[in-house]
Scaffold this motif. Structure first.
Motif, short mmCIF file in Angstrom:
data_model
loop_
_atom_site.label_atom_id
_atom_site.label_comp_id
_atom_site.label_asym_id
_atom_site.label_seq_id
_atom_site.Cartn_x
_atom_site.Cartn_y
_atom_site.Cartn_z
N VAL A 1 -4.47 6.87 -1.53
CA VAL A 1 -4.19 5.49 -1.15
C VAL A 1 -4.26 4.60 -2.39
O VAL A 1 -5.24 4.62 -3.12
CB VAL A 1 -5.19 5.00 -0.08
CG1 VAL A 1 -4.91 3.55 0.29
CG2 VAL A 1 -5.15 5.90 1.15
N GLU A 2 -3.19 3.84 -2.61
CA GLU A 2 -3.14 2.88 -3.71
C GLU A 2 -2.62 1.56 -3.14
O GLU A 2 -1.67 1.55 -2.38
CB GLU A 2 -2.17 3.34 -4.80
CG GLU A 2 -2.56 4.63 -5.48
CD GLU A 2 -1.51 5.05 -6.51
OE1 GLU A 2 -0.70 4.21 -6.95
OE2 GLU A 2 -1.50 6.25 -6.84
N SER A 3 -3.27 0.48 -3.50
CA SER A 3 -2.80 -0.82 -3.03
C SER A 3 -2.65 -1.78 -4.20
O SER A 3 -3.33 -1.65 -5.21
CB SER A 3 -3.74 -1.38 -1.96
OG SER A 3 -5.04 -1.49 -2.47
N LYS B 1 -7.06 3.98 5.04
CA LYS B 1 -7.91 5.18 5.12
C LYS B 1 -8.46 5.41 6.52
O LYS B 1 -8.88 6.51 6.84
CB LYS B 1 -9.06 5.07 4.10
CG LYS B 1 -8.59 5.22 2.67
CD LYS B 1 -9.73 5.01 1.69
CE LYS B 1 -9.23 5.10 0.26
NZ LYS B 1 -10.30 4.81 -0.71
N PHE C 1 0.60 5.49 0.18
CA PHE C 1 -0.32 6.57 0.51
C PHE C 1 0.45 7.82 0.86
O PHE C 1 1.68 7.79 0.98
CB PHE C 1 -1.27 6.16 1.64
CG PHE C 1 -0.60 5.75 2.93
CD1 PHE C 1 -0.47 6.64 3.98
CD2 PHE C 1 -0.14 4.46 3.10
CE1 PHE C 1 0.13 6.27 5.16
CE2 PHE C 1 0.46 4.07 4.29
CZ PHE C 1 0.60 4.97 5.34
N SER D 1 -6.75 -0.87 1.43
CA SER D 1 -7.08 0.55 1.30
C SER D 1 -8.01 1.01 2.42
O SER D 1 -7.84 2.09 2.98
CB SER D 1 -7.73 0.83 -0.07
OG SER D 1 -6.79 0.62 -1.10
N ARG D 2 -8.99 0.19 2.76
CA ARG D 2 -9.93 0.53 3.83
C ARG D 2 -9.19 0.77 5.15
O ARG D 2 -9.42 1.75 5.85
CB ARG D 2 -10.95 -0.59 4.04
CG ARG D 2 -11.97 -0.30 5.15
CD ARG D 2 -12.73 -1.56 5.57
NE ARG D 2 -11.91 -2.53 6.26
CZ ARG D 2 -11.53 -2.44 7.54
NH1 ARG D 2 -11.87 -1.41 8.28
NH2 ARG D 2 -10.79 -3.41 8.08
N GLN E 1 -6.96 -5.78 -2.09
CA GLN E 1 -6.61 -4.37 -2.29
C GLN E 1 -7.64 -3.46 -1.62
O GLN E 1 -7.28 -2.46 -0.99
CB GLN E 1 -6.48 -4.05 -3.78
CG GLN E 1 -5.26 -4.70 -4.39
CD GLN E 1 -5.19 -4.64 -5.91
OE1 GLN E 1 -4.23 -5.11 -6.45
NE2 GLN E 1 -6.16 -4.08 -6.60
N VAL F 1 0.85 -1.18 0.00
CA VAL F 1 0.00 0.00 0.00
C VAL F 1 0.89 1.23 0.00
O VAL F 1 1.84 1.33 0.78
CB VAL F 1 -0.92 0.04 1.24
CG1 VAL F 1 -1.88 1.19 1.15
CG2 VAL F 1 -1.64 -1.26 1.41
#
Length: 156
Positions: A97-99, A121, A86, A117-118, A113, A84
């Motif tokens: 955020v990128e996973s 965040k 971010f 991301s959850r 993914q 991840v």
């Protein structure tokens, strides 16, 4: 006439792409920041102790909140890895955020993914990092790895 419409559409497309690039703030890598972002509860520490505390608290947050039962739900076995990336913004908020998972099945990749991301965040707001005395956005990358039980070999 048709060629002019195409050129106008192409120009509009290029303009939109270039404008969207300005909306994201440039981020300084975590490793080169003069002062890294500070996770809540690490404020009283200084220097490397504060940095280590922040890294540890981010890791603990992910370990505590990542739904590892997802491995069983998705019928996975062995080690699962998601990376991840971010940004901790100038305001201390988590963004961009990128996973990425290397799972073979698209639905598994998407689920892993989305979960990564959850969790990222859900990180709390932090004190912003600094570079050359100015508050800056800080880029952060975190590998998330968890193990699911190996499937038994029924041919024994």
């Amino acid at each position: 006439m048709r060629n002019n419409k195409f050129k106008n559409l192409l120009s509009l497309f290029v303009l939109l792409i270039s404008l969207s690039g300005f909306s994201q703030e440039l981020a300084t890598p975590f490793a080169v920041a003069d002062k890294t972002p500070v996770y809540p509860g690490c404020e009283s520490l200084t220097g490397n102790d504060q940095k280590d505390c922040t890294v540890e608290r981010i890791t603990n947050h992910v370990n505590k909140n990542f739904n590892t039962a997802l491995g069983k739900e998705l019928n996975l076995s062995g080690r699962q890895r998601i990376v991840v990336k971010f940004v901790i913004g100038k305001d201390g908020e988590i963004r961009d955020v990128e996973s990425r998972s290397l799972a073979k099945k698209a639905e598994v990749r998407a689920s892993l993914q989305a979960e990564a991301s959850r969790v990222i965040k859900s990180l709390p707001k932090m004190q912003a990092g600094e570079f050359e005395g100015e508050k800056v956005a800080i880029a952060y990358a975190l590998p998330i790895e968890f193990a699911t039980p190996q499937k038994e070999n029924k041919n024994r």
